[in-house]
Design an enzyme around this catalytic site. Structure first.
Site, mmCIF file in Angstrom:
data_model
loop_
_atom_site.group_PDB
_atom_site.id
_atom_site.type_symbol
_atom_site.label_atom_id
_atom_site.label_comp_id
_atom_site.label_asym_id
_atom_site.label_seq_id
_atom_site.Cartn_x
_atom_site.Cartn_y
_atom_site.Cartn_z
ATOM 1 C CG HIS A 238 -2.029 0.929 1.196
ATOM 2 N ND1 HIS A 238 -1.851 2.288 1.164
ATOM 3 C CD2 HIS A 238 -3.367 0.722 1.155
ATOM 4 C CE1 HIS A 238 -3.034 2.874 1.116
ATOM 5 N NE2 HIS A 238 -3.969 1.942 1.094
ATOM 6 N NE ARG A 260 -2.624 6.243 -2.755
ATOM 7 C CZ ARG A 260 -2.953 5.265 -3.581
ATOM 8 N NH1 ARG A 260 -2.807 5.418 -4.880
ATOM 9 N NH2 ARG A 260 -3.407 4.117 -3.135
#
Ligand SMILES: Cc1cc2nc3c(=O)[nH]c(=O)nc-3n(C[C@H](O)[C@H](O)[C@H](O)COP(=O)(O)OP(=O)(O)OC[C@H]3O[C@@H](n4cnc5c(N)ncnc54)[C@H](O)[C@@H]3O)c2cc1C
Length: 570
Positions: A238, A260
């Site tokens: 991640h 994001r």
């Protein structure tokens, strides 16, 4: 000798989304059967489903479709997914989310018009991630656990599964050997059907996100039982692991994908945005691409004070960030970072294993009576899992396994276990009690972290993988001669740590072997000596049994590379 033996119709290992859904579905399908959930921690309090932040992918909106969700999953997985498994995932996710809301009592965030709010996650062509703020897993697991507690479902908490035991003819599973962690006693549970749902968990890397109870025990047990594992080289990193120094276990924990998705920027040590140089989707590219770009920036030495990079959200408005990501803002504040108004240090962190036990769409495995679901299984996500498809996977296949086991055990009977296998498993667990000079396990753990991060991590090559294999063997041998400083068996956490490390090293060796065999770069697996992706039409998955890796062709049973299930090709 096993002091205690129990019998149950259905035995479920693990109480994450997969285990609890399986228990509820088996109980609903056949209330007359005895169902037992056995778990290393406390039911409802352990595993990664509880830690789910961002949410659950499901095609609910009128403008979205299961075909679109399917295509995103297949393309995100670089065409390595088993397409029948992926199809089951996207179609049954719709049923499971309705069940979670309407039968199990979950509250998810809603739009002003009353429809379920679905947010953006990276790698998807539609905003389809259902969530409860940014701490979705707590809502899901609390409601599932309440329902399990309210039903006639047996529980063995703080019971660690240590071996899958076959019947005396070695043709099917007879049950599972456990250590009751509270007393240190061995317990053998005989069962007609067993579900492996211990949740994988790549905790062998220096930076990792999963809960500490996850040490790949299920995968290690499956390997010892001779079951084939697929795509073990595919470990997902991640991009945004919190980086707060070596003194805190918060380092490595994840800051959710939605940051994001909402428009967060990644900056290097010079505070410059770099993602647009690596991919047109910039920060919203899939996890593999973003993690690799970050690692490349880090290797250039352009890093933050703790050796990572920065996540910046303030350009989106501090008030809005605080409103949308309350949990993340608080987590960062605990570590001295201002997520809403400043910058947070981040590093890619090992998050998820796309690989796992090979299984069919009804959750059966090569061993009759043994089922698998959730992160212990392989093939659903191919080379890269989309954020939001993890909890969908565990709940969808957990439910399938519960239904299937309930049907299967009606015609099955309890089988006599292979006593020699039980004795051998106990002898294995007892190894560190044989005495000798007491040493710390810490240096071995640190060495494992370093080997996997540096040599089998985001970038790999033949030389690094070969070195890793040799070092993993040394660590394994050192563990075999390890003597425990304390011979008590009650809650002896050093003993369990030793068992954790044995599982992690065994699975690390499988990851390294599979990564050596895949001489191309695909999804989460990047070989600097073979940077090309290879032909998509010739896609093959790795299958490892007894330390031998073979490459098997992917069946494009629904769609082939270059085609799409959508009317206009995406
Ligand atoms: C921080 C974090 C955030 C995440 N966010 C998201 C997200 O937003 N969306 C998403 O889709 N996915 C997310 N994921 C991934 C998701 O959590 C997993 O895909 C999924 O929950 C796995 O479910 P599971 O049931 O297979 O395993 P888990 O939920 O991990 O459960 C495993 C269970 O097995 C038990 N166990 C382990 N070993 C043994 C043993 N030897 N004996 C007995 N029991 C054992 C554990 O104690 C635990 O109860 C996230 C993961 C993490 C770590």
């Amino acid at each position: 000798m096993v002091p205690k033996t129990l019998d149950t119709d259905i035995l479920i290992l693990g109480s994450g989304g997969a285990g609890l859904f399986a228990a509820l579905h088996a109980n609903k399908a056949a209330p007359e059967l005895s169902v037992t959930v056995a778990v290393k921690g406390l039911l409802g309090k352990c595993g990664c489903t509880r830690m789910v932040q961002g949410g659950y992918n499901v095609a609910l909106a009128r403008e979205d479709s299961v075909e679109r969700h399917f295509m995103d999953t297949i393309q995100g997985g670089a065409w390595l997914s088993d397409q029948e498994l992926a199809w089951k995932l996207v179609t049954l996710a719709v049923e499971r989310i309705r069940e979670l809301e309407n039968e199990l009592g979950c509250f998810f965030d809603r739009n002003p018009d009353g429809t379920v709010h679905q947010k953006a996650f990276a790698g998807q062509t539609f905003d389809r991630t259902v969530h409860k703020g940014d701490l979705t897993g707590i809502e899901i697991i609390n409601r599932l656990a309440e329902q399990v507690w309210a039903r006639n479902i047996g529980r063995l908490e703080e019971h660690r599964a240590v071996e899958l035991i076959k019947d005396s003819s070695a043709k099917s599973i007879a049950g599972v050997l456990f250590i009751d962690m509270r007393t240190g006693e061995y317990v053998f549970v005989r069962a007609k059907a067993v579900l492996l749902a211990t949740g994988g968990g790549p905790t062998m890397y220096r930076y990792h996100t999963p809960s500490g109870d996850k040490s790949c025990d299920g995968l290690a047990m499956a390997m010892r039982a001779g079951l084939p594992l697929r795509d073990m080289e595919m470990v997902q990193f991640h991009p945004t692991g919190l980086l707060a120094g070596t003194h805190t276990r918060m380092t490595g924990t994840v800051l959710e994908e939605g940051l994001r998705g909402a428009g967060g920027y990644l900056l290097n040590g010079a505070k410059e945005r770099f993602m647009p140089r690596y991919d047109p989707k910039a920060e919203r590219a899939t996890r593999d691409l973003v993690s690799r770009a970050m690692f490349t920036e880090m290797r250039k030495g352009n890093v933050s004070p703790h050796g990572g990079l920065y996540l910046a959200m303030s350009h989106l408005g501090a008030h809005e960030v605080r409103r949308q990501f309350k949990g993340m803002v608080e987590r960062c504040a605990d570590c001295g970072f201002d997520l809403a108004g400043g910058m947070v240090e981040v590093v890619p962190t090992a998050h998820y294993m796309m690989g796992g036990v090979e299984f069919a769409a009804d959750c059966t495995t090569a061993l009759p009576g043994l089922y698998v679901a959730g992160e212990d299984s392989g093939g659903v996500h191919g080379a890269n899992r989309l954020g939001g498809n993890g909890v969908a996977n565990s709940t969808v296949f957990g439910a399938v396994a519960g239904d299937e086991m309930a049907a299967w055990v009606k015609t099955a009977s309890l089988r006599e276990p292979d006593r020699a296998a039980i004795d051998a498993a106990i002898a294995f667990c007892e190894r560190p009690f044989r005495g000798g000079p007491a040493v710390s396990l810490e240096p071995l753990r640190e060495r494992l972290y370093g080997v996997m991060w540096d040599k089998v991590g985001i970038l790999r090559d033949a030389a690094s993988l070969q070195q890793a294999q040799a070092e993993l063997k040394e660590i394994d041998m050192a563990l075999d001669t390890y003597a425990l400083p304390n011979a008590t068996r009650e809650f002896n956490l050093t003993w369990h740590d030793w068992l954790n490390l044995k599982s992690l090293v065994a699975v690390s060796r499988a990851i390294t072997l599979a990564a050596t065999a895949r001489r191309e770069s695909r999804g989460a697996h990047f070989r600097s000596d073979f940077p090309q992706s290879g032909s998509l039409e010739q896609s093959a998955y790795t299958s490892i049994t007894d330390s031998i890796v073979s490459m098997k062709p992917v069946s494009f049973s629904r769609v082939a590379p270059g085609q799409s299930l959508l009317r206009h090709v995406a």
